[in-house]
Design a protein around this motif. Structure first.
Motif, PDB file in Angstrom:
ATOM      1  N   UNK A 171       0.890  -1.302  -0.029  1.00 32.70           N
ATOM      2  CA  UNK A 171       0.127  -0.021   0.059  1.00 32.70           C
ATOM      3  C   UNK A 171       1.074   1.186  -0.025  1.00 32.70           C
ATOM      4  N   UNK A 172       1.716   1.142   0.969  1.00 31.86           N
ATOM      5  CA  UNK A 172       2.703   2.313   0.833  1.00 31.86           C
ATOM      6  C   UNK A 172       3.576   2.665  -0.500  1.00 31.86           C
ATOM      7  N   UNK A 173       3.931   1.769  -1.196  1.00 28.40           N
ATOM      8  CA  UNK A 173       4.347   1.645  -2.647  1.00 28.40           C
ATOM      9  C   UNK A 173       3.575   2.379  -3.361  1.00 28.40           C
ATOM     10  N   UNK A 174       2.242   1.957  -3.583  1.00 26.99           N
ATOM     11  CA  UNK A 174       1.459   2.591  -4.340  1.00 26.99           C
ATOM     12  C   UNK A 174       0.974   4.047  -4.093  1.00 26.99           C
ATOM     13  N   UNK A 175       0.878   4.225  -2.899  1.00 27.49           N
ATOM     14  CA  UNK A 175       0.503   5.605  -2.409  1.00 27.49           C
ATOM     15  C   UNK A 175       1.666   6.548  -2.866  1.00 27.49           C
ATOM     16  N   UNK A 176       2.843   5.989  -2.478  1.00 26.27           N
ATOM     17  CA  UNK A 176       4.011   7.142  -2.780  1.00 26.27           C
ATOM     18  C   UNK A 176       4.246   7.378  -4.388  1.00 26.27           C
ATOM     19  N   UNK A 177       3.946   6.243  -4.967  1.00 28.24           N
ATOM     20  CA  UNK A 177       4.447   6.513  -6.322  1.00 28.24           C
ATOM     21  C   UNK A 177       2.932   7.010  -7.274  1.00 28.24           C
ATOM     22  N   UNK A 178       1.750   6.774  -6.865  1.00 31.90           N
ATOM     23  CA  UNK A 178       0.322   6.921  -7.545  1.00 31.90           C
ATOM     24  C   UNK A 178      -0.460   8.051  -6.886  1.00 31.90           C
ATOM     25  N   UNK A 179      -0.333   8.247  -5.587  1.00 34.47           N
ATOM     26  CA  UNK A 179      -1.350   8.920  -5.000  1.00 34.47           C
ATOM     27  C   UNK A 179      -0.801  10.301  -4.405  1.00 34.47           C
ATOM     28  N   UNK A 180       0.356  10.131  -3.642  1.00 34.29           N
ATOM     29  CA  UNK A 180       0.604  11.251  -2.840  1.00 34.29           C
ATOM     30  C   UNK A 180       1.433  12.376  -3.591  1.00 34.29           C
ATOM     31  N   UNK A 181       1.152  13.572  -3.446  1.00 33.88           N
ATOM     32  CA  UNK A 181       1.607  14.627  -4.285  1.00 33.88           C
ATOM     33  C   UNK A 181       2.689  15.490  -3.745  1.00 33.88           C
ATOM     34  N   UNK A 182       3.181  15.176  -2.437  1.00 35.84           N
ATOM     35  CA  UNK A 182       4.026  16.133  -1.884  1.00 35.84           C
ATOM     36  C   UNK A 182       5.411  16.104  -2.814  1.00 35.84           C
ATOM     37  N   UNK A 183       5.938  17.233  -2.882  1.00 33.53           N
ATOM     38  CA  UNK A 183       6.898  17.446  -3.948  1.00 33.53           C
ATOM     39  C   UNK A 183       7.984  17.105  -3.316  1.00 33.53           C
ATOM     40  N   UNK A 184       8.927  16.400  -4.165  1.00 29.88           N
ATOM     41  CA  UNK A 184      10.376  16.305  -3.720  1.00 29.88           C
ATOM     42  C   UNK A 184      11.577  16.655  -4.546  1.00 29.88           C
ATOM     43  N   UNK A 185      12.526  17.126  -4.079  1.00 30.08           N
ATOM     44  CA  UNK A 185      13.775  17.697  -4.698  1.00 30.08           C
ATOM     45  C   UNK A 185      15.043  17.403  -4.392  1.00 30.08           C
ATOM     46  N   UNK A 186      16.077  17.458  -5.088  1.00 27.28           N
ATOM     47  CA  UNK A 186      17.457  17.183  -4.587  1.00 27.28           C
ATOM     48  C   UNK A 186      17.563  18.484  -3.877  1.00 27.28           C
ATOM     49  N   UNK A 187      18.433  18.448  -2.694  1.00 26.38           N
ATOM     50  CA  UNK A 187      19.017  19.615  -1.906  1.00 26.38           C
ATOM     51  C   UNK A 187      19.884  20.457  -2.732  1.00 26.38           C
ATOM     52  N   UNK A 188      19.903  21.617  -2.276  1.00 28.56           N
ATOM     53  CA  UNK A 188      20.912  22.580  -3.048  1.00 28.56           C
ATOM     54  C   UNK A 188      22.109  22.153  -2.977  1.00 28.56           C
ATOM     55  N   UNK A 189      22.958  22.022  -4.153  1.00 31.05           N
ATOM     56  CA  UNK A 189      24.389  21.949  -4.061  1.00 31.05           C
ATOM     57  C   UNK A 189      24.542  20.411  -4.471  1.00 31.05           C
ATOM     58  N   UNK A 190      23.721  19.601  -4.311  1.00 32.36           N
ATOM     59  CA  UNK A 190      23.979  17.989  -4.429  1.00 32.36           C
ATOM     60  C   UNK A 190      25.078  17.922  -5.786  1.00 32.36           C
ATOM     61  N   UNK A 191      24.387  18.184  -6.978  1.00 33.64           N
ATOM     62  CA  UNK A 191      25.291  17.942  -8.101  1.00 33.64           C
ATOM     63  C   UNK A 191      26.457  18.441  -8.310  1.00 33.64           C
ATOM     64  N   UNK A 192      26.696  19.784  -7.652  1.00 24.83           N
ATOM     65  CA  UNK A 192      27.785  20.562  -7.501  1.00 24.83           C
ATOM     66  C   UNK A 192      29.255  19.565  -6.658  1.00 24.83           C
ATOM     67  N   UNK A 193      28.616  19.084  -5.745  1.00 23.74           N
ATOM     68  CA  UNK A 193      29.190  18.541  -4.817  1.00 23.74           C
ATOM     69  C   UNK A 193      29.839  17.077  -5.459  1.00 23.74           C
TER      70      UNK A 193
END
Length: 213
Positions: free
Chosen positions: A71-93
């Motif tokens: 259920x968690x996997x389904x909700x995480x992928x298909x239902x919940x819309x909470x935004x996620x992003x890389x933290x600032x500076x990740x790719x630079x480091x």
């Protein structure tokens, strides 16, 4: 650089996924009429493999942890819309480390499918020489993931460091006999990380360079 190998946790370390994870767990609890736990208690299980996390958080429902995990996997992928992003500076480091000949790996409580999906979405896959997920090793804080990685890459424990946002990550590193660096970007506070074996604590991703040099 002090180290030949830098091993990163993913959730709450590389990517700002903690709010989405907490919200998804709460939605699972609601779906199964399980009382929600506090935000702090819910955050405390982030880093464990999914079924272990759900069994720990909801012990009375441990007998159906596999069902809750699905259920968690389904909700995480298909239902919940909470935004996620890389933290600032990740790719630079990451680029700076690779340019200096440092190997970079991932040790995460995510599933293989989940990590692979995010690697593609973020475009970071090429930076990592190897990765371990909860599908391929014992759940943190067992040192199994780290032991597998340093063995595969033939790197001595003294030449490796684990970077993570949880006390679970710090304990995993301690058990593996490698240095640990904490970040306050995800779950644990600076005070909580200071009580562990962490030899450096960063409040921003780019501060990690200071701890690695």
């Amino acid at each position: 650089m002090k180290y030949k190998l830098v091993i990163l946790d993913w959730d709450g370390t590389v990517m700002d996924t903690v709010p989405k994870i907490v919200n998804t767990i709460n939605r699972v609890a609601d779906q199964y009429a399980i009382p929600r736990e506090s935000e702090d208690d819910t955050k405390s299980i982030i880093g464990l493999s999914l079924e272990t996390a759900l069994e720990t958080l909801f012990p009375a429902d441990a007998h159906r942890s596999t069902e809750l995990a699905q259920a968690y996997k389904h909700i995480y992928k298909e239902v919940d819309s909470t935004p996620t992003k890389l933290f600032d500076g990740v790719e630079k480091v990451l680029k700076q480390l690779v340019d200096q000949g440092v190997k970079i790996a991932v040790a995460t409580g995510k599933s293989r499918q989940g990590l692979n999906r995010l690697m593609v979405e973020t475009g970071l896959e090429s930076y990592f020489i190897t990765t371990r997920t909860a599908d391929e090793a014992e759940s943190k804080p067992s040192p199994d993931m780290l032991n597998q990685i340093i063995t595969e890459l033939s790197v001595a424990p003294k030449d490796a460091v684990m970077i993570g946002d949880t006390t679970i990550d710090m304990e995993m590193a301690r058990q593996a006999g490698i240095d640990a660096i904490g970040v306050t970007l995800g779950v644990a506070t600076s005070e909580q990380l200071e009580a562990t074996s962490a030899m450096f604590i960063a409040d921003e991703f780019e501060q990690l360079i200071e701890g690695l040099t």
